[in-house]
Motif scaffolding. Sequence first.
Motif, PDB file in Angstrom:
ATOM      1  N   ASP A 469      17.205 -13.183 -29.106  1.00  0.00           N
ATOM      2  CA  ASP A 469      16.340 -12.874 -27.955  1.00  0.00           C
ATOM      3  C   ASP A 469      15.088 -13.760 -27.963  1.00  0.00           C
ATOM      4  O   ASP A 469      14.620 -14.195 -26.907  1.00  0.00           O
ATOM      5  CB  ASP A 469      15.948 -11.391 -27.948  1.00  0.00           C
ATOM      6  CG  ASP A 469      15.296 -10.941 -29.244  1.00  0.00           C
ATOM      7  OD1 ASP A 469      15.889 -11.169 -30.315  1.00  0.00           O
ATOM      8  OD2 ASP A 469      14.192 -10.362 -29.196  1.00  0.00           O
ATOM      9  N   GLY A 470      14.584 -14.062 -29.153  1.00  0.00           N
ATOM     10  CA  GLY A 470      13.380 -14.890 -29.237  1.00  0.00           C
ATOM     11  C   GLY A 470      13.627 -16.301 -28.731  1.00  0.00           C
ATOM     12  O   GLY A 470      12.859 -16.838 -27.928  1.00  0.00           O
ATOM     13  N   LEU A 494      21.979 -12.080 -28.869  1.00  0.00           N
ATOM     14  CA  LEU A 494      21.798 -10.977 -29.818  1.00  0.00           C
ATOM     15  C   LEU A 494      20.362 -10.492 -29.717  1.00  0.00           C
ATOM     16  O   LEU A 494      19.433 -11.198 -30.115  1.00  0.00           O
ATOM     17  CB  LEU A 494      22.122 -11.439 -31.246  1.00  0.00           C
ATOM     18  CG  LEU A 494      23.616 -11.703 -31.519  1.00  0.00           C
ATOM     19  CD1 LEU A 494      24.027 -13.066 -30.983  1.00  0.00           C
ATOM     20  CD2 LEU A 494      23.918 -11.597 -32.996  1.00  0.00           C
ATOM     21  N   ASN A 496      17.649  -8.212 -30.909  1.00  0.00           N
ATOM     22  CA  ASN A 496      17.131  -7.290 -31.936  1.00  0.00           C
ATOM     23  C   ASN A 496      15.650  -7.024 -31.715  1.00  0.00           C
ATOM     24  O   ASN A 496      14.926  -6.644 -32.629  1.00  0.00           O
ATOM     25  CB  ASN A 496      17.415  -7.810 -33.350  1.00  0.00           C
ATOM     26  CG  ASN A 496      16.819  -9.194 -33.573  1.00  0.00           C
ATOM     27  OD1 ASN A 496      16.015  -9.662 -32.765  1.00  0.00           O
ATOM     28  ND2 ASN A 496      17.195  -9.845 -34.658  1.00  0.00           N
ATOM     29  N   GLY A 498      12.993  -8.937 -31.118  1.00  0.00           N
ATOM     30  CA  GLY A 498      11.950  -9.698 -31.794  1.00  0.00           C
ATOM     31  C   GLY A 498      12.475 -10.757 -32.728  1.00  0.00           C
ATOM     32  O   GLY A 498      13.665 -11.098 -32.708  1.00  0.00           O
ATOM     33  N   TYR A 499      11.547 -11.247 -33.537  1.00  0.00           N
ATOM     34  CA  TYR A 499      11.856 -12.330 -34.470  1.00  0.00           C
ATOM     35  C   TYR A 499      12.348 -11.724 -35.778  1.00  0.00           C
ATOM     36  O   TYR A 499      11.615 -11.620 -36.763  1.00  0.00           O
ATOM     37  CB  TYR A 499      10.614 -13.181 -34.719  1.00  0.00           C
ATOM     38  CG  TYR A 499      10.027 -13.868 -33.502  1.00  0.00           C
ATOM     39  CD1 TYR A 499      10.792 -14.092 -32.357  1.00  0.00           C
ATOM     40  CD2 TYR A 499       8.707 -14.325 -33.511  1.00  0.00           C
ATOM     41  CE1 TYR A 499      10.262 -14.734 -31.248  1.00  0.00           C
ATOM     42  CE2 TYR A 499       8.173 -14.973 -32.407  1.00  0.00           C
ATOM     43  CZ  TYR A 499       8.943 -15.171 -31.278  1.00  0.00           C
ATOM     44  OH  TYR A 499       8.415 -15.808 -30.197  1.00  0.00           O
ATOM     45  N   GLY A 500      13.631 -11.338 -35.776  1.00  0.00           N
ATOM     46  CA  GLY A 500      14.187 -10.613 -36.913  1.00  0.00           C
ATOM     47  C   GLY A 500      14.056 -11.372 -38.227  1.00  0.00           C
ATOM     48  O   GLY A 500      13.643 -10.811 -39.245  1.00  0.00           O
TER      49      GLY A 500
HETATM   50 MG   LIG Z   1      15.599 -11.628 -32.300  1.00  0.00          MG
END
Ligand SMILES: [Mg+2]
Length: 614
Positions: A469-470, A494, A496, A498-500
Motif C-alpha cells: 500500500d505504501g 497488499l 497492511n 502502512g510501512y510494514g
Molecule cells: Mg504496507
Amino acid sequence: MSQKTVRLTMAQALARFMTRQMTVIEGEKVPIFGGAFAIFGHGNVAGVGEALYAVRDELPTYRGQNEQGMAHAAIAFAKASFRRRFMAATTSIGPGALNMVTAAALAHVNRLPILLLPGDVFANRGPDPVLQQVENFGDGTVSANDCFKPVSRYFDRITRPEQIMPALRRAMEVLTDPAECGPVTLSLCQDVQAEAYDYPESFFEERVWKTRRVLPDADEFASAAVALQKAKKPVIIAGGGVLYSEASEALRTFAENHGLPVMETQAGKSSLPHDHYLNMGSVGVTGTSAANQLAEEADLVLAVGTRLQDFTTGSWALFRNEDLEIVGLNVQPFDAGKHGAMPLVGDARTTLEALDASLGGWQADQDWTDSALKGKAEWLEAAGRATAPTNELPSDAQVIGAVQRARDNAILVCAAGGLPGELHKLWQARGPGSYHLEYGFSTMGYEIAGGLGVKLARPYDDVVVMVGDGSYMMLNSEIASSIMLGAKLTIVLLDNAGYGCINRLQMATGGANFNNLLKDTYHEVLPQIDFAAHAASMGAVARKVASIAELEAALKETERETRTTVLVIDTDPLITTEAGGAWWDVAVPEVSDRKQVNAARKDYEQALKDQKHV
Ligand SMILES: [Mg+2]
Ligand SMILES: Cc1ncc(C[n+]2csc(CCOP(=O)(O)OP(=O)(O)O)c2C)c(N)n1
C-alpha cells in the motif's frame, strides 16, 4: 572532397540518429531504442517534441504521467530486455527534469541503460532567468540538471548543435558496453534543440550493435582455476550479470559438471529454474536456510556478475570459513575485486564455458553436494508451510503462494517493502527474466511503472506486479498509461495499512512503533483508502478480495482480461517467514532512554564481531 551534409536542428539530428541504431535479437535486426517516453514542457516541446513527431513511425513516443514513473518504465524495459534494447526519456526543464533524478540513480545502481534527455536552460542566456531556472549566485555554468551528474554513467550538456555528435557516440558506447552500462544524461539546452547545423550524412548511417563478450586475462584465469580445484566446499553466487550475459545455460552446465551448489541474488534470481537440483535459492539477508548454511561453510565463492551488496553478503558476516576465497567473475573490474576477491574480469558466459573446459573432470566433494541437496529439501518444507493457504488475515508469504498457484507462468515484478525479501525466498522462478526485482535501489514506486516497461518489452508474457500500500500511494499513475497503451498488468496490492517492513525494522532495533503503520502516525482521521475505487477511477478492472481463496479465484478469472487489473487484499503487517535469513547491519543507537534500544544495541555490538573487514 566535401562531405555530404543535411541541415537539421540538433533535436532532429538526435531523433534521426536514434532511429538508425539497431541490434539483433534472435537473428532479427530490430531498432535498439524501443521508443521514447516523454512529458513535454517549454524546455522540450518545441525542439525535441517536433523532432520526435517527425520520427514517430520509427521511434514511438509514449506519454507518461510522471517523469519518475515513465523513466522507471523505460528502465524496466531495458532490464526485461536483458540490456539488449533500451529507451529514451525526455522532460522539460526544472521540476520535470529533476523528477527523473531518482530514476537515474535507480538505473545507475542497477547498471541498467537508459538515455535521459532532460531539457535545460538557454545556452545563450538571453532570456535568463527563464521559467523554472535555478539561479546559482556563484557559478553561471550550474543548472538544476547538474543533479544528474553523480547518478549518470555519462553526462553531457549540449550547448552547441554539433556537440550532439560526439555526445551521442559516447552515449551509445556506455549504453551498450556491459561493463560501463548505466544511465546516460544528455542535458539539452532548449535554444540549442532548435538550432540548425549541417550534419554529415555519415552520422546517420545505420549501426548494428552487438554484445561485447570480454575474454578473461590468462593469469587471472589460471589463478581462478587453481583456486577452484583446491576448493573442497565451493559455491556459486549468481547475480544479475548472469542474466545480462545470457549465461544461464553455461551456468547450469558448469554447476552440473562440477557439482557446485548455486545461490541467487535478487538481480540474479531466475538464472536457474527454481527446481533445478543445484539451485539453493536466495542467498544472504533474505536467503534460504539451504543457501545460507552453505555460504557459512564455503571455502570458495565463485561470485558471478554480482555487486555483492550487503543483502547478499549479510553485511559481510555471512561467510564464516576462515580460509574463504572469493573469485570475482565480473565484466566490471570495480566489482570483480571487491572485498579482496581474486578478480576474474570477463564476460560471464564465455568465462564459465572456458572454466568448465579447463577444469575437466574436477568435482566438488560429493559430501558437500549431498549436504546441499539435503538442505534444499528441508528448506522446501519450510517454504511450503509459509506459503500454504489460510483462512485468517494472510501474511505476504501466503499471498505469494496464491499468486504462484494461480499465475505460475507470470513475470513477477516488485521493488520495495516487505515483499522483496519474501519473494526472494519464496517465489519459484522459471526461466531467465521471469523474476524482475529492482532491489539495487529498492525504489518505492518502481513496481507499477516497472511492470509497464516489462509489458512493453515482453507483450506476450503475463506480467504480475506485487505492491504494498505504501509503494502504491507513492507512485501509481502509470496505471493510466498501461490502460492507454493496452499494456495489461495484473497488480496485486497488499494492504497492511502502512510501512510494514520499516515498522518491523523499527521494532527489531528497539524503537517504539512510530510513524510507520498508519495507526502509529500522528493523525486526526485514520486513513481508510479504497484502493480498488482509486484504481478503477483510472480505468482498471479493480476489486477487493476478502481471502486467499478469493484472491486465487480472482487471479484465475482475470487472467484473460485485457485491461490492467488491480486486486486488493488486506494483509498482516507483522508476520514474515522466519526460516532462512541472515544478519543485516543496521546501526542501533549507542545511547537511548529506551531499554529496548539498549538491549538491541548490545546484540548489535555482539553481531558486529562477525563482520569481516578486509
Ligand atoms: Mg504496507
Ligand atoms: C522512495 C522510497 N522511499 C522510502 C523508502 C524506504 N522504505 C522501504 S520499504 C518502505 C515501506 C513500504 O511500504 P509498503 O509498500 O506498504 O510495503 P510493506 O513494508 O508494508 O510491505 C519504506 C518507507 C524506499 N525504499 N523508497
